[in-house]
Write a protein that holds these residues in place. Sequence first.
Motif, mmCIF file in Angstrom:
data_model
loop_
_atom_site.group_PDB
_atom_site.id
_atom_site.type_symbol
_atom_site.label_atom_id
_atom_site.label_comp_id
_atom_site.label_asym_id
_atom_site.label_seq_id
_atom_site.Cartn_x
_atom_site.Cartn_y
_atom_site.Cartn_z
ATOM 1 N N GLY A 1 3.299 5.850 4.537
ATOM 2 C CA GLY A 1 3.675 6.938 5.428
ATOM 3 C C GLY A 1 2.717 7.065 6.593
ATOM 4 O O GLY A 1 2.296 6.067 7.201
ATOM 5 N N ASP B 1 -2.736 8.197 -5.324
ATOM 6 C CA ASP B 1 -2.552 9.365 -6.195
ATOM 7 C C ASP B 1 -1.700 8.909 -7.390
ATOM 8 O O ASP B 1 -2.171 8.225 -8.275
ATOM 9 C CB ASP B 1 -1.868 10.455 -5.355
ATOM 10 C CG ASP B 1 -1.859 11.803 -6.022
ATOM 11 O OD1 ASP B 1 -1.812 11.819 -7.251
ATOM 12 O OD2 ASP B 1 -1.862 12.838 -5.319
ATOM 13 N N ALA B 2 -0.432 9.279 -7.403
ATOM 14 C CA ALA B 2 0.487 8.788 -8.433
ATOM 15 C C ALA B 2 1.758 8.373 -7.717
ATOM 16 O O ALA B 2 2.051 8.873 -6.628
ATOM 17 C CB ALA B 2 0.795 9.895 -9.439
ATOM 18 N N ILE C 1 0.845 -1.195 0.000
ATOM 19 C CA ILE C 1 0.000 0.000 0.000
ATOM 20 C C ILE C 1 0.880 1.244 0.000
ATOM 21 O O ILE C 1 1.571 1.520 0.985
ATOM 22 C CB ILE C 1 -0.933 0.000 1.233
ATOM 23 C CG1 ILE C 1 -1.737 -1.300 1.252
ATOM 24 C CG2 ILE C 1 -1.860 1.220 1.203
ATOM 25 C CD1 ILE C 1 -2.556 -1.480 2.520
ATOM 26 N N THR D 1 -5.450 3.356 -7.106
ATOM 27 C CA THR D 1 -6.612 3.554 -6.249
ATOM 28 C C THR D 1 -6.155 3.485 -4.793
ATOM 29 O O THR D 1 -5.126 2.871 -4.501
ATOM 30 C CB THR D 1 -7.691 2.472 -6.522
ATOM 31 O OG1 THR D 1 -8.795 2.668 -5.650
ATOM 32 C CG2 THR D 1 -7.162 1.057 -6.332
ATOM 33 N N ASN E 1 9.951 14.930 -4.119
ATOM 34 C CA ASN E 1 10.760 16.155 -4.224
ATOM 35 C C ASN E 1 11.674 16.090 -5.443
ATOM 36 O O ASN E 1 12.045 15.011 -5.884
ATOM 37 C CB ASN E 1 11.596 16.337 -2.950
ATOM 38 C CG ASN E 1 10.746 16.793 -1.778
ATOM 39 O OD1 ASN E 1 9.641 17.305 -1.981
ATOM 40 N ND2 ASN E 1 11.228 16.591 -0.567
ATOM 41 N N VAL F 1 10.920 22.149 0.362
ATOM 42 C CA VAL F 1 12.197 22.377 -0.326
ATOM 43 C C VAL F 1 11.925 23.354 -1.464
ATOM 44 O O VAL F 1 10.783 23.491 -1.929
ATOM 45 C CB VAL F 1 12.808 21.073 -0.909
ATOM 46 C CG1 VAL F 1 13.310 20.152 0.186
ATOM 47 C CG2 VAL F 1 11.822 20.349 -1.820
ATOM 48 N N GLY G 1 16.931 14.910 -3.491
ATOM 49 C CA GLY G 1 17.085 14.513 -2.090
ATOM 50 C C GLY G 1 18.521 14.103 -1.833
ATOM 51 O O GLY G 1 19.207 13.591 -2.727
ATOM 52 N N GLY H 1 14.423 8.828 4.398
ATOM 53 C CA GLY H 1 13.775 7.678 3.754
ATOM 54 C C GLY H 1 14.416 7.261 2.443
ATOM 55 O O GLY H 1 14.402 6.085 2.080
ATOM 56 N N GLN I 1 -4.589 4.974 9.143
ATOM 57 C CA GLN I 1 -5.982 4.760 8.746
ATOM 58 C C GLN I 1 -6.368 3.294 8.896
ATOM 59 O O GLN I 1 -7.552 2.958 8.915
ATOM 60 C CB GLN I 1 -6.219 5.240 7.307
ATOM 61 C CG GLN I 1 -5.866 4.206 6.250
ATOM 62 C CD GLN I 1 -6.118 4.671 4.842
ATOM 63 O OE1 GLN I 1 -5.384 5.491 4.307
ATOM 64 N NE2 GLN I 1 -7.187 4.159 4.233
HETATM 65 C C1 LIG Z 1 10.977 18.527 2.815
HETATM 66 C C2 LIG Z 1 11.542 17.168 2.875
HETATM 67 C C3 LIG Z 1 12.859 16.968 2.499
HETATM 68 C C4 LIG Z 1 13.411 15.678 2.573
HETATM 69 N N1 LIG Z 1 14.711 15.492 2.188
HETATM 70 C C5 LIG Z 1 15.243 14.235 2.235
HETATM 71 C C6 LIG Z 1 16.558 13.999 1.827
HETATM 72 O O1 LIG Z 1 17.266 14.904 1.415
HETATM 73 N N2 LIG Z 1 17.047 12.738 1.915
HETATM 74 C C7 LIG Z 1 16.290 11.703 2.383
HETATM 75 O O2 LIG Z 1 16.782 10.572 2.440
HETATM 76 N N3 LIG Z 1 15.013 11.896 2.763
HETATM 77 C C8 LIG Z 1 14.484 13.134 2.709
HETATM 78 N N4 LIG Z 1 13.204 13.344 3.121
HETATM 79 C C9 LIG Z 1 12.455 12.212 3.666
HETATM 80 C C10 LIG Z 1 11.874 11.330 2.588
HETATM 81 O O3 LIG Z 1 11.347 12.120 1.571
HETATM 82 C C11 LIG Z 1 10.807 10.446 3.205
HETATM 83 O O4 LIG Z 1 11.356 9.739 4.292
HETATM 84 C C12 LIG Z 1 10.262 9.428 2.218
HETATM 85 O O5 LIG Z 1 9.928 10.024 1.013
HETATM 86 C C13 LIG Z 1 9.042 8.718 2.786
HETATM 87 O O6 LIG Z 1 8.630 7.790 1.835
HETATM 88 P P1 LIG Z 1 7.298 6.946 2.009
HETATM 89 O O7 LIG Z 1 7.228 6.046 0.847
HETATM 90 O O8 LIG Z 1 7.256 6.357 3.365
HETATM 91 O O9 LIG Z 1 6.137 8.009 1.994
HETATM 92 P P2 LIG Z 1 5.538 8.848 0.777
HETATM 93 O O10 LIG Z 1 6.573 9.222 -0.203
HETATM 94 O O11 LIG Z 1 4.783 9.969 1.397
HETATM 95 O O12 LIG Z 1 4.592 7.829 0.047
HETATM 96 C C14 LIG Z 1 3.364 7.370 0.577
HETATM 97 C C15 LIG Z 1 2.459 7.064 -0.621
HETATM 98 O O13 LIG Z 1 1.317 6.378 -0.139
HETATM 99 C C16 LIG Z 1 0.206 6.830 -0.876
HETATM 100 N N5 LIG Z 1 -0.987 6.509 -0.068
HETATM 101 C C17 LIG Z 1 -1.390 7.095 1.079
HETATM 102 N N6 LIG Z 1 -2.487 6.476 1.546
HETATM 103 C C18 LIG Z 1 -2.791 5.491 0.663
HETATM 104 C C19 LIG Z 1 -3.824 4.516 0.602
HETATM 105 N N7 LIG Z 1 -4.762 4.412 1.543
HETATM 106 N N8 LIG Z 1 -3.828 3.663 -0.455
HETATM 107 C C20 LIG Z 1 -2.878 3.738 -1.420
HETATM 108 N N9 LIG Z 1 -1.914 4.653 -1.388
HETATM 109 C C21 LIG Z 1 -1.845 5.511 -0.359
HETATM 110 C C22 LIG Z 1 0.460 8.302 -1.062
HETATM 111 O O14 LIG Z 1 -0.269 8.836 -2.137
HETATM 112 C C23 LIG Z 1 1.966 8.320 -1.312
HETATM 113 O O15 LIG Z 1 2.280 8.241 -2.683
HETATM 114 C C24 LIG Z 1 12.613 14.603 3.038
HETATM 115 C C25 LIG Z 1 11.301 14.821 3.390
HETATM 116 C C26 LIG Z 1 10.752 16.081 3.311
HETATM 117 C C27 LIG Z 1 9.320 16.277 3.687
#
Ligand SMILES: Cc1cc2nc3c(=O)[nH]c(=O)nc-3n(C[C@H](O)[C@H](O)[C@H](O)COP(=O)(O)OP(=O)(O)OC[C@H]3O[C@@H](n4cnc5c(N)ncnc54)[C@H](O)[C@@H]3O)c2cc1C
Length: 644
Positions: free
Chosen positions: A443, A294-295, A268, A411, A303, A464, A306, A596, A448
């Motif tokens: 994330g 979303d996408a 997910i 979805t 971003n 950023v 990173g 991340g 939920q």
């Molecule tokens: C400003 C900023 C700068 C950063 N800079 C760095 C950096 O320089 N280096 C680094 O290593 N990290 C950096 N990070 C951290 C890094 O971006 C995150 O740790 C990482 O992107 C998290 O990835 P994720 O897949 O857990 O979450 P996300 O990228 O948020 O992905 C979660 C996905 O789940 C989808 N989703 C949510 N709910 C559902 C659902 N019910 N069903 C299906 N899909 C769903 C969302 O649409 C989204 O696409 C930064 C973060 C931020 C905010």
Amino acid sequence: MAKDDRINNANLDWGATDTDQPAPRSIFFDDIYFSGDGLAETSHVFLHGSGLPDRFQNTHRFSIGELGFGAGLNFLAAWDSWRQAPKPDGARLDFFSVEAFPLTLPDLVRAHAAWPSLSTLSQQLIDVLPPPHPGFHHIEIDTGVTLTLYFGDVLDGLSNAEGAIDAWFLDGFSPAKNPDMWREEVMRELARLSRDGASVATFTVAGAVRRALNAAGFEVEKRPGHGRKREMLAGQLSARPSPSSTRKPWFVSDDPTRLTPGARVGVIGAGIAGASLAYALAREGFAPVVYEADAPASGASGNPAGLVMPRLDVGDMPDGRFHADAYLYTVQLLNRLQEHTTENLFNPCGIVKHALKDEEKKRHKKLLARQPLPEDWLITCDAGLSFPQGGVVHPPSFVNALLGQTSIRSTAVNRLHKENGAWRVDSADGASDTFDAVVIANGLGALQFQQARSLPLSGAAGQVDWFPNASPPESAHVFGPYAAPAPDGGVLIGATYAPIAIGDEPAFTAEATQSNINAIAALMPELARTLDPTKSRPRASIRCFTPDRMPVAGPIPDWGFYGSAYDGIRHGRLEDYPPGKMQPGLFILSSLGSRGLVTAPLAAAMIAREMAGAPSPVATAVAEALHPARFFIRDLKRTVNIRQ
Ligand SMILES: Cc1cc2nc3c(=O)[nH]c(=O)nc-3n(C[C@H](O)[C@H](O)[C@H](O)COP(=O)(O)OP(=O)(O)OC[C@H]3O[C@@H](n4cnc5c(N)ncnc54)[C@H](O)[C@@H]3O)c2cc1C
Ligand SMILES: C[S@@+](CC[C@H](N)C(=O)[O-])C[C@H]1O[C@@H](n2cnc3c(N)ncnc32)[C@H](O)[C@@H]1O
């Protein structure tokens, strides 16, 4: 040898001979690696002694464990034999080996020159050989073949390993010259890490080895040896001794999820967590299906740039180990992915971490003294520290490269529930599908799902600013704020940090852009002057984190069981607990915080390997530091003020 000892390469004498044959000799152990055609001995003692290649046939997954990687001859021979064996489509070979004194690259190349028939595989190994750095190295060396190397002492390696081994190769120099390798504690760990009926083979018939193996539950017999060695030992695990493990029961699963190749796994979220899982699951031969509301890369992973740099800790704790190991793994992965794409995925421009305050300078000194990365991966420079292999990634390209051909459902997942032993996933488009396992990787959105709701996840918004037309610095510069050459050109600066309530959408603002520029001006005023706020392409998103700032990665506990089984902890009782019960087939990878892009790939590999029952790419202590049950247990302990 202590866990945090540095790794020294082996020191070889190439002028040595054994029965008139050239034989590389370890100066430290005063014993030879192999003599003459070591390949014939490997084939006789280890392959045939373990019933290989016959046992490779009709197996979906086979795991070999070895004591003493040495020149890697046994590995190359086993891999070669596996390649040639008839076996089901998608079958997997795992080779896990421990080595305290890795050969230098020139010694390895010289040793391999003795086996021209293995030259192609030798080159593949040489191309991916990890630096001599202590701990676990997870190497995806060929389709369906993984090499897990532990650099360090044998007992440390085994007691920190997880996995189920089918065949053990015991190859640690002669017991007379190296008794440490053949201790009873070592053999007990072999038994713990064995699948039922695992085989064991070794060139020695020393009485002490036989006794240690017997005491650990292996039944062994003498068989004809190779060449001038008249006899060898081979046998099977026939009984398991009572576990000697000091493992914390709440981090052990009483009935771990074990999937076979082809198993369907729902993921997910298609950020870096979900994409890393898709990649790791496919590498294990599973069939991932990723749900994205979303996408891909539309959340924090979207971003325009990173930083790929590790969070380093001054002490040698599992948290720091994980960040260092994840960094090594991700840099190597990014370089490999970059070779296969024309996109600007990764700019290995190096990162300079500035020390502006005395306190920071002192911390850097301590870090350099401890050297938590391989020597040339962390060096001192005028400004502070330099990470020469670090750089800047384009997160959306990283996500897409990892997703590859993965099947994506566009979805949102609304609900998860267990049905007839499988997980049913209900999605917003009205569809419903079942999976052998599911990983929650969305994330903060993890909250939920009722199954993950008790995890202490929170969010922090961040912005950023990307200036596509600004002149970038050569390397990335970090001093709290950072300025980096974006892979698609221009400069990326960041990042703001502000609490955000669950459910709120992050939004970029002109104030945050100005705040990012002002922050850069403190160290790089000339660069800051060139950054016109109206030319910025800002982006705001949410970091998800936990109170200990470590990711949550692993099986999701059966919370009801935890509540009743471990309640005694609240009253100060810390012993005699049953192993943990997990929600079978349900995992999570979330709260990747501010790192991340660096940590997701290794954490995802850990989860995929656990599902496969394959040797883990991380130490047990690291897996425990990421385990979703840790908060629950800490809370119980906190009520009586017990330190974990
Ligand atoms: C400003 C900023 C700068 C950063 N800079 C760095 C950096 O320089 N280096 C680094 O290593 N990290 C950096 N990070 C951290 C890094 O971006 C995150 O740790 C990482 O992107 C998290 O990835 P994720 O897949 O857990 O979450 P996300 O990228 O948020 O992905 C979660 C996905 O789940 C989808 N989703 C949510 N709910 C559902 C659902 N019910 N069903 C299906 N899909 C769903 C969302 O649409 C989204 O696409 C930064 C973060 C931020 C905010
Ligand atoms: C005979 S060599 C192994 C040869 C190897 N299996 C091959 O196929 O090339 C033995 C190896 O055990 C390693 N070794 C010895 N003692 C060790 C220990 N305590 N922990 C880990 N490795 C050890 C040595 O450094 C050496 O590389």
